[in-house]
Enzyme design. Structure first.
Site, PDB file in Angstrom:
ATOM      1  N   CYS A  93       0.808  -1.225   0.000  1.00  0.00           N
ATOM      2  CA  CYS A  93       0.000   0.000   0.000  1.00  0.00           C
ATOM      3  C   CYS A  93       0.839   1.271   0.000  1.00  0.00           C
ATOM      4  O   CYS A  93       0.326   2.347  -0.310  1.00  0.00           O
ATOM      5  CB  CYS A  93      -0.946   0.007   1.196  1.00  0.00           C
ATOM      6  SG  CYS A  93      -2.184  -1.321   1.150  1.00  0.00           S
ATOM      7  N   HIS A 111      -2.703   7.515   2.936  1.00  0.00           N
ATOM      8  CA  HIS A 111      -3.201   6.197   2.570  1.00  0.00           C
ATOM      9  C   HIS A 111      -4.557   5.968   3.230  1.00  0.00           C
ATOM     10  O   HIS A 111      -4.701   6.126   4.453  1.00  0.00           O
ATOM     11  CB  HIS A 111      -2.203   5.126   3.016  1.00  0.00           C
ATOM     12  CG  HIS A 111      -2.704   3.732   2.898  1.00  0.00           C
ATOM     13  ND1 HIS A 111      -3.378   3.265   1.786  1.00  0.00           N
ATOM     14  CD2 HIS A 111      -2.637   2.675   3.755  1.00  0.00           C
ATOM     15  CE1 HIS A 111      -3.701   1.996   1.962  1.00  0.00           C
ATOM     16  NE2 HIS A 111      -3.256   1.621   3.151  1.00  0.00           N
ATOM     17  N   ASN A 165     -10.274   0.519   1.428  1.00  0.00           N
ATOM     18  CA  ASN A 165      -8.820   0.564   1.315  1.00  0.00           C
ATOM     19  C   ASN A 165      -8.458   0.097  -0.092  1.00  0.00           C
ATOM     20  O   ASN A 165      -8.559  -1.084  -0.409  1.00  0.00           O
ATOM     21  CB  ASN A 165      -8.194  -0.348   2.374  1.00  0.00           C
ATOM     22  CG  ASN A 165      -6.679  -0.360   2.326  1.00  0.00           C
ATOM     23  OD1 ASN A 165      -6.070   0.042   1.335  1.00  0.00           O
ATOM     24  ND2 ASN A 165      -6.053  -0.849   3.386  1.00  0.00           N
TER      25      ASN A 165
END
Length: 345
Positions: free
Chosen positions: A132, A271, A301
């Site tokens: 990520c 993020h 996400n």
């Protein structure tokens, strides 16, 4: 060459950006049309929908159609980014794809995207090792490429199709992840004082988030497939403890290296992992809510795409303006983490 110093945490490397300037000149976003709500997730994971919202801030996420792949999302995000930048794909000098869910092990997803776009001169690079946080690494690489006078236009894409690596019944990972792609065009400009001002990049070995199967240590086999080793496993508590510690620390290090304070930063593009993690970072640095866009409530996400979805929201809303400074920060499996301080010229 950038200068660098060690922070108090030995796993982190902090430095100033290279001298050349560049600008964000375009952005694009692609979200698959299929929506999976918390109620849909509840039927599979038996998590209460209200519990999911309170613990994660996520109300829904999107799923890519089974006949499509990550590169398809990349293409659909790249085209509007090029359009807003006023560029043709043939103008690109590099295409960087940040993704931990490539189309296949070989060939690389960036080459697939480059070919689909029709960008024959572009250098094709893949960034997936930081999961990520790969989008942060991709931006750092792009910033350094743009110091070379042969590179003027770089397309950076963050895209992940997490639904392909999440077990449908996983009661932890299953509630978080969505599929999406977002892209930005970075263009080299004359002058100084814009582009990458500083960075903080770190890593520390952890298996708290991992896909154990499919590599050279545990090649795919009937046994590994039966054991579900090709799916993500995640220790939620470890992610929380690490993210709520390292994201504020990393941002603070990078901002200090730029000779600024958190109050000087106009935008924070973080993020999009978990709303409570974002709120913890917001509280730690006393960030006004309007300076930190949230996209995970509608997208979940989205892995490498997350920081770019937040950046796209600011660009699309004409909120990223001349002279604005902004932070891009993420943490991913590994653990890898990083923060960049940039200025729009």
């Amino acid at each position: 060459m950038s200068t660098a110093t060690r922070t108090t945490r030995s796993a982190s490397h902090t430095g100033t950006g290279p001298p050349g300037s560049f600008a964000v000149t375009g952005s694009g976003l692609h979200v698959p049309p299929t929506v999976v709500t918390n109620e849909d997730i509840t039927r599979v994971t038996h998590r209460n929908g209200d519990w999911i919202t309170s613990r994660t801030g996520i109300r829904e996420r999107h799923r890519l159609a089974p006949e499509l792949a990550t590169s398809d999302m990349c293409l659909d995000a790249a085209l509007p980014a090029l359009d807003t930048a006023g560029l043709d794909a043939r103008d690109l000098d590099a295409v960087i794809v940040a993704s931990y869910t490539p189309d296949q092990p070989m060939p690389s997803t960036s080459v697939v995207v480059k070919a689909a776009l029709g960008a024959p001169r572009a250098v094709a690079l893949d960034m997936g090792h930081a999961a990520c946080a790969s989008g942060v690494h991709a931006l750092l690489a792009a910033a350094h490429l743009l110091q070379n006078p042969s590179f003027n236009q770089v397309l950076v894409i963050g895209a992940d199709c997490a639904s392909r690596v999440i077990h449908p019944a996983d009661r932890t990972a299953g509630v978080f992840f969505g599929d999406a792609a977002a892209a930005v065009v970075l263009s080299r400009i004359d002058g100084k004082g814009a582009g990458l001002l500083s960075y903080d990049i770190g890593s520390e070995l952890s298996h708290a988030v991992q896909i154990p199967g499919g590599g050279s240590r545990r090649p795919l086999s009937t046994e590994s497939l039966t054991a579900g080793e090709h799916y993500v496993s995640m220790d939620g508590r470890a992610v929380w403890d690490t993210a709520t510690t390292l994201l504020p620390e990393s941002m603070t290090n990078a901002i200090r290296q730029a000779g600024m304070t958190p109050a000087d930063i106009d935008h924070y593009f973080l993020h999009q992992a978990n709303l409570n993690i974002l709120r913890a970072a917001q509280q730690a640095l006393d960030i006004p809510p309007e300076r930190m866009p949230i996209t995970l409530d509608e997208l979940g996400n989205t892995g490498s795409a997350g920081v770019f979805t937040a950046l796209h929201r600011a660009v699309e809303g004409h909120r990223l303006r001349s002279g604005h400074t902004f932070v891009v920060s993420a943490i991913g499996a590994g653990f890898h983490w990083g923060s960049l301080v940039l200025r729009q010229p």
